[in-house]
Design a protein around this motif. Structure first.
Motif, short mmCIF file in Angstrom:
data_model
loop_
_atom_site.label_atom_id
_atom_site.label_comp_id
_atom_site.label_asym_id
_atom_site.label_seq_id
_atom_site.Cartn_x
_atom_site.Cartn_y
_atom_site.Cartn_z
N PHE A 1 29.80 41.30 36.97
CA PHE A 1 29.64 41.86 38.30
C PHE A 1 28.18 42.20 38.55
O PHE A 1 27.65 41.98 39.63
CB PHE A 1 30.51 43.10 38.46
CG PHE A 1 30.11 43.91 39.65
CD1 PHE A 1 30.34 43.42 40.93
CD2 PHE A 1 29.46 45.11 39.50
CE1 PHE A 1 29.96 44.14 42.03
CE2 PHE A 1 29.07 45.84 40.61
CZ PHE A 1 29.32 45.34 41.87
N HIS B 1 46.39 43.71 39.21
CA HIS B 1 45.95 42.36 39.56
C HIS B 1 47.17 41.47 39.54
O HIS B 1 47.75 41.19 38.48
CB HIS B 1 44.90 41.84 38.56
CG HIS B 1 43.50 42.28 38.87
ND1 HIS B 1 43.09 43.58 38.75
CD2 HIS B 1 42.41 41.58 39.30
CE1 HIS B 1 41.80 43.67 39.09
NE2 HIS B 1 41.37 42.47 39.43
N GLU C 1 42.95 35.47 36.43
CA GLU C 1 42.87 35.35 37.89
C GLU C 1 41.74 34.40 38.32
O GLU C 1 41.65 34.05 39.49
CB GLU C 1 42.72 36.74 38.54
CG GLU C 1 41.38 37.44 38.33
CD GLU C 1 41.21 38.06 36.95
OE1 GLU C 1 42.09 37.89 36.09
OE2 GLU C 1 40.17 38.72 36.73
N TRP C 2 40.94 33.96 37.36
CA TRP C 2 39.86 33.02 37.65
C TRP C 2 40.27 31.59 37.33
O TRP C 2 39.44 30.68 37.31
CB TRP C 2 38.60 33.39 36.84
CG TRP C 2 37.72 34.37 37.56
CD1 TRP C 2 37.99 35.69 37.78
CD2 TRP C 2 36.44 34.13 38.14
NE1 TRP C 2 36.95 36.28 38.46
CE2 TRP C 2 35.98 35.35 38.70
CE3 TRP C 2 35.62 33.01 38.25
CZ2 TRP C 2 34.76 35.47 39.35
CZ3 TRP C 2 34.39 33.14 38.90
CH2 TRP C 2 33.97 34.35 39.45
N HIS D 1 42.75 38.42 46.22
CA HIS D 1 41.72 38.21 45.19
C HIS D 1 40.86 37.01 45.60
O HIS D 1 40.97 36.51 46.72
CB HIS D 1 42.36 38.07 43.80
CG HIS D 1 41.41 38.41 42.70
ND1 HIS D 1 40.65 37.48 42.05
CD2 HIS D 1 41.04 39.61 42.16
CE1 HIS D 1 39.88 38.08 41.15
NE2 HIS D 1 40.09 39.38 41.20
N HIS D 2 40.01 36.55 44.67
CA HIS D 2 39.07 35.48 45.04
C HIS D 2 39.77 34.18 45.40
O HIS D 2 39.17 33.29 46.01
CB HIS D 2 38.09 35.19 43.89
CG HIS D 2 37.42 36.38 43.29
ND1 HIS D 2 37.10 37.51 44.00
CD2 HIS D 2 37.00 36.62 42.01
CE1 HIS D 2 36.52 38.38 43.20
NE2 HIS D 2 36.45 37.87 41.98
N ASP E 1 34.85 43.63 46.08
CA ASP E 1 34.44 43.04 44.81
C ASP E 1 33.47 41.87 44.99
O ASP E 1 33.48 41.21 46.03
CB ASP E 1 35.68 42.55 44.05
CG ASP E 1 35.50 42.61 42.54
OD1 ASP E 1 34.41 42.98 42.08
OD2 ASP E 1 36.45 42.29 41.82
N ARG F 1 30.87 47.88 45.99
CA ARG F 1 30.82 46.43 45.87
C ARG F 1 31.00 45.70 47.20
O ARG F 1 31.44 44.55 47.22
CB ARG F 1 31.89 45.95 44.88
CG ARG F 1 31.73 46.53 43.49
CD ARG F 1 32.63 45.85 42.49
NE ARG F 1 32.57 46.47 41.18
CZ ARG F 1 33.07 45.94 40.08
NH1 ARG F 1 33.69 44.78 40.13
NH2 ARG F 1 32.98 46.56 38.92
N GLU G 1 32.45 48.30 34.86
CA GLU G 1 33.61 47.47 34.55
C GLU G 1 33.65 47.15 33.06
O GLU G 1 32.67 46.65 32.50
CB GLU G 1 33.51 46.17 35.37
CG GLU G 1 34.63 45.20 35.09
CD GLU G 1 34.67 44.08 36.13
OE1 GLU G 1 34.40 44.32 37.32
OE2 GLU G 1 34.98 42.95 35.71
O1 FHN Z 1 35.81 38.69 39.46
C1 FHN Z 1 36.49 39.92 39.45
C2 FHN Z 1 37.55 39.97 38.38
O2 FHN Z 1 38.44 38.94 38.57
C3 FHN Z 1 38.28 41.30 38.48
O3 FHN Z 1 38.92 41.45 39.71
C4 FHN Z 1 37.29 42.42 38.29
C5 FHN Z 1 37.88 43.80 38.42
O4 FHN Z 1 36.88 44.73 38.54
N1 FHN Z 1 36.20 42.32 39.28
C6 FHN Z 1 35.50 41.03 39.31
C7 FHN Z 1 34.50 40.89 38.23
O5 FHN Z 1 33.57 41.91 38.29
#
Ligand code: FHN
Length: 481
Positions: A4, A68, A89-90, A137-138, A245, A274, A287
């Motif tokens: 992050f 998540h 999740e990625w 999420h992303h 995020d 963020r 994190e």
């Molecule tokens: O890319 C995201 C990751 O998947 C997850 O959600 C975390 C949780 O803090 N935040 C991001 C990475 O910093």
């Protein structure tokens, strides 16, 4: 995996220094006093008293549940028979899954075991006071009913239910607060949404499918901002937190300001650091680590996984012990922070049993010792957390912090709590106590039998029984004036 901090650093590059609020110290707290943003955030204009009132429940809470959960729980770490490294999740990004193939997962998503009552009850039994769930999420998939975009759990899956609404209702019933995580910047299935390739850290944005190409501002105006509006207005008294995020350089101060204008309409809302565009938000969000000394003058929340993934991965069994989780909670509280501990439900909506088991164990400890955590203030000491190495350096080349795990301390106006990890034998000595100690007892001893306290110069020695009352952490209470 790009951290992050790396991503955020990119975001900051685009913001002129003048876009960052000027800071001043007021009553020991860092308050932004002015801003060059075209839209001033509430944090920039409120008084310290208003801020204290807004943050009060959050500071009292100390412990929250991160969830998540999304389509990525279907592949659960495996794509086309291959285990995909890194966090679950990625998977779309790490396996370069084409947009159409990923979107097709929605037709299989039918989490009929999802039970909002049980999840909220689990959070409660763990002693958690709030929940933050991934609304989007992303991967761009909305876990809520959205008129703004059809790629959502109600319209695109056979499930047709809105788990966010169900959680909101249960949270209301069971007295737990609810916040929403929203990936405002990265969106891998919407044209124009930002995307990082973890193996191309040098590139600000790296699409792997032409379907992702587009204009970021258009994505923001047609999807992210309308969905943030939906989240802010469709769930009555929730959300109490919006958890943004991975901001990128795409999120300019002007674009972020459009989001801030919406957030400002909800004056009790808490949002993190963020968002991007130079806005500092309410909370620092370390994190997967606990900062050596917290963030004096800033509210902060350490978010962490129980194993090595946020989203469910069927083969990640590297769960931390209850001892580690509990000591993390205590360590964080002793430095004035909150602990946002993640669960990753599977594609049917079940919480992995090792996560349930650990949460229940932490909750058992809190049921007895919670007064040493909730609403407490940081340690009056500090050296007990560890020390900086004279020789070893951390990843940034700074002296490495070597934690010590003998004890921690939290405080209230008239008590000092000492959470003992390593049992010191029949006496605990504390040099240099900055208050007058009037008595001592063990919190887990129902009778609160008085322990003998002897003065030792500036400090004290407290006579202890030969064995701890709890093998992970026994809380010694010092009453003070
Ligand atoms: O890319 C995201 C990751 O998947 C997850 O959600 C975390 C949780 O803090 N935040 C991001 C990475 O910093």
């Amino acid at each position: 995996m790009k951290t992050f901090r790396q991503v955020f650093a990119v975001a900051l590059v685009c913001c002129s220094v003048s876009a960052i609020p000027a800071l001043s110290q007021i009553e020991g707290e860092t308050i932004a006093t002015s801003t060059a943003h075209s839209v001033a955030a509430i944090q920039d204009t409120e008084t310290p008293a208003q801020r204290d009132a807004r943050m009060a429940w959050w500071r009292e809470a100390r412990f929250g549940m991160f969830i998540h959960w999304g389509l990525y729980s279907i592949p659960a770490g495996t794509w086309k028979g291959k285990q995909i490294p890194s966090i679950g999740e990625w998977i779309m990004n790490n396996a370069s899954i084409p947009v159409a193939d990923y979107k097709a997962l929605a037709s299989q998503f039918n989490p009929t075991d999802f039970n909002a009552h049980n999840i909220v009850a689990l959070a409660k039994s763990a002693g958690m006071k709030y929940i933050v769930i991934t609304a989007k999420h992303h991967d761009g998939f909305a876990m809520f009913a959205s008129k703004a975009d059809p790629f959502n759990i109600v319209d695109a899956t056979p499930f047709h239910r809105d788990p966010i609404r169900e959680l909101a209702e249960e949270c209301r019933k069971q007295g737990v607060k609810l916040g929403f995580y929203y990936s405002q910047d990265q969106d891998w299935t919407a044209p124009g949404g930002a995307a990082y390739k973890t193996d191309h850290h040098d590139l600000p944005s790296h699409h792997w499918d032409p379907a992702q190409d587009g204009d970021f501002a258009t994505y923001l105006h047609t999807k992210a901002i309308p969905q943030i509006k939906e989240l802010l207005t469709n769930y009555a008294d929730f959300p109490v937190v919006i958890w943004f995020d991975t901001p990128t350089a795409d999120m300019t101060p002007a674009l972020a300001g459009e989001i801030v204008a919406l957030l400002n309409q909800h004056p009790n809302l808490i949002w993190n650091n963020r968002l991007g565009g130079g806005y500092k938000g309410d909370t620092e969000t370390p994190e997967q680590y606990i900062p050596a000394q917290g963030f004096p003058g800033r509210d902060w929340e350490a978010c962490m996984t129980m194993n090595d993934t946020w989203g469910y991965k069927s083969y990640d069994t590297n769960f931390k012990s209850t001892e580690t989780l509990l000591r993390n909670l205590i360590d964080i509280a002793s430095k004035g922070g909150n602990y946002l501990l993640n669960i990753g439900p599977d594609s049917k909506g079940n919480v992995p049993p090792p996560e349930v088991e650990r949460l229940r164990q932490v909750g058992k400890w809190l049921a007895i010792n919670g007064e040493a955590i909730y609403g407490t203030k940081p340690t009056l000491f500090g050296g007990e957390a560890g020390s900086f190495s004279a020789t070893e350096k951390d990843a940034e080349g700074k002296p490495k912090f070597i934690p010590a795990w003998n004890w921690r301390s939290t405080t209230t106006a008239d008590k000092i709590y000492i959470e003992l990890f390593a049992w010191p034998g029949d006496s605990f000595t504390l040099p240099g106590v900055p208050r007058t100690v009037t008595g001592a007892y063990l919190l887990a001893d129902n009778s609160h039998a008085a322990l003998k306290v002897t003065k030792t110069g500036d400090g004290i020695a407290v006579a202890l029984p030969s064995h701890p009352l709890d093998n992970i952490a026994t809380v010694l209470v010092l009453t003070t004036k």
